[in-house]
Design a protein around this motif. Structure first.
Motif, PDB file in Angstrom:
ATOM      1  N   LEU A  15     110.919  59.983 145.527  1.00  0.00           N
ATOM      2  CA  LEU A  15     111.787  61.034 145.000  1.00  0.00           C
ATOM      3  C   LEU A  15     110.978  62.245 144.536  1.00  0.00           C
ATOM      4  N   GLU A  16     109.818  62.001 143.929  1.00  0.00           N
ATOM      5  CA  GLU A  16     108.960  63.107 143.489  1.00  0.00           C
ATOM      6  C   GLU A  16     108.462  63.911 144.684  1.00  0.00           C
ATOM      7  N   GLU A  18     110.002  64.225 147.551  1.00  0.00           N
ATOM      8  CA  GLU A  18     111.153  64.966 148.064  1.00  0.00           C
ATOM      9  C   GLU A  18     111.412  66.209 147.214  1.00  0.00           C
ATOM     10  N   ARG A  19     111.308  66.070 145.887  1.00  0.00           N
ATOM     11  CA  ARG A  19     111.516  67.236 145.004  1.00  0.00           C
ATOM     12  C   ARG A  19     110.475  68.310 145.272  1.00  0.00           C
ATOM     13  N   ARG A  20     109.187  67.891 145.445  1.00  0.00           N
ATOM     14  CA  ARG A  20     108.135  68.861 145.756  1.00  0.00           C
ATOM     15  C   ARG A  20     108.399  69.549 147.082  1.00  0.00           C
ATOM     16  N   VAL A  22     111.344  70.077 148.511  1.00  0.00           N
ATOM     17  CA  VAL A  22     112.474  71.004 148.366  1.00  0.00           C
ATOM     18  C   VAL A  22     112.019  72.264 147.632  1.00  0.00           C
ATOM     19  N   ARG A  23     111.167  72.109 146.588  1.00  0.00           N
ATOM     20  CA  ARG A  23     110.660  73.285 145.879  1.00  0.00           C
ATOM     21  C   ARG A  23     109.786  74.145 146.781  1.00  0.00           C
ATOM     22  N   ASP A  36     121.787  75.492 150.473  1.00  0.00           N
ATOM     23  CA  ASP A  36     121.080  74.483 149.688  1.00  0.00           C
ATOM     24  C   ASP A  36     121.377  73.070 150.180  1.00  0.00           C
ATOM     25  N   SER A  40     118.603  70.048 151.506  1.00  0.00           N
ATOM     26  CA  SER A  40     118.491  68.714 150.923  1.00  0.00           C
ATOM     27  C   SER A  40     118.783  67.649 151.982  1.00  0.00           C
TER      28      SER A  40
END
Length: 158
Positions: A15-16, A18-20, A22-23, A36, A40
């Protein structure tokens, strides 16, 4: 059966990542005008759980699934998955060996079967032409003598 078992620690790491992603993709998303939800969806469709190929091929690295992590509890599911993989490898190896044995038997038995069929056809042709059992034995003996002479001549020539 789901063979890919994810521990809570691996889920958090995924998950981390994936967040990086997306950012990092946000500026490009704004420029391209991508919504958006589409970004995702794209991030979710990527397989970010696999280790990079450089880390996988470093000397001294063990296989990915076999690396125990510090503080991670022993997982029976991962152990059974490793046993399933070992069984699959053993079964594939066994299939290769039996396939090779079948091929060798085929190569060795084919000439023998052809000789037996030829002799049976010769004997049936002699019987169809009216040979008695005594004559048939004499003809088969003469055939074997001629074959022996042919084989001896071929071996002497080489």
């Amino acid at each position: 059966m789901n063979l890919f078992i994810e521990t809570p620690q691996r889920a958090a790491e995924r998950l981390e990542r994936e967040r990086r992603y997306v950012r990092a993709a946000a500026p490009a998303r704004d420029i391209a005008g991508v919504q958006d939800g589409a970004a995702s969806t794209m991030a979710a469709s990527l397989d970010l759980d696999e280790p990079d190929s450089v880390a996988r091929h470093r000397p001294g690295n063990r296989p990915y699934a076999a690396q125990p992590r510090a503080g991670q509890p022993y997982s029976v599911a991962q152990d059974s998955y490793q046993r399933e993989l070992a069984f699959d490898k053993q079964r594939a190896r066994r299939r290769k060996v039996t396939g090779m044995l079948k091929m060798v038997l085929f190569v060795l038995l084919l000439p023998i079967v052809l000789v037996v069929v030829f002799i049976a056809a010769y004997a049936l042709a002699c019987i169809a032409n009216g040979a008695s059992p005594q004559e048939l034995l004499g003809l088969l003996g003469a055939l074997l003598e001629r074959m022996g002479g042919f084989v001896a001549g071929a071996l002497a020539a080489s």
